[in-house]
Design a protein around this motif. Structure first.
Motif: not given
Length: 176
Positions: A113-116, A130-133
């Protein structure tokens, strides 16, 4: 497929949400083209890392870790390891290790979902986020890398976090 090739594939196919992310994506791909070891901590010119912000089963809160070395509230994540087959695997492994939560799954179709890009004591980290549930009833367990773990509402993050974490949490909120 090697972890490095998976990272190149993931980053090449990823639709960056904005110009900044697209520039970072290009820089990550250049880094991997120039460094065979660009996925590993041993690469002193920087290395690709994987992280995940964990969302609770009710999709109302995120789990942050008070990092023992950096002493800020951050998402889970860190260095890729030889056992990781994919960036997504690395993000999930790090999330499990740092949260103690089994049964995590990635949201956003398993895509980043993104980079940093940020400096750390060991080198520059080219982080793929990432996004984890978390599954229902998940209970966190503090690891030796953390001073604390805590659930925060999306709009009630602690003061001692940074803009990168706030941006990641905002993307997580959009994802859920």
């Amino acid at each position: 497929m090697s972890l490095r090739l998976d990272a190149v594939d993931v980053l090449s196919k990823w639709n960056a949400p904005d110009d900044r992310a697209d520039r970072l994506r290009g820089a990550y791909l250049e880094h991997l083209a120039a460094h065979e070891d660009g996925m590993l901590k041993a690469c002193r010119d920087g290395h690709v890392t994987a992280s995940a912000v964990i969302v609770d089963a009710d999709r109302a809160r995120v789990l942050l870790t008070l990092h023992a070395k950096i002493r800020m509230w951050l998402q889970t994540g860190g260095h890729c390891e030889p056992v990781d087959r994919t960036l997504a695997d690395a993000a999930l492994r790090e999330a499990r290790e740092e949260s103690g939560i089994a049964g995590l799954s990635l949201l956003a179709g398993g895509a980043p979902v993104g980079l940093d890009r940020h400096h750390t004591p060991c080198a520059v980290h080219l982080d793929v986020q990432y996004v984890a549930l978390a599954p229902p009833g998940a209970t966190e367990l503090i690891s030796e890398e953390s001073l604390d773990l805590r659930w925060f509402a999306f709009d009630a993050l602690p003061a001692d976090t940074d803009d990168a974490v706030r941006a990641l949490v905002a993307r997580a909120r959009e994802t859920v």
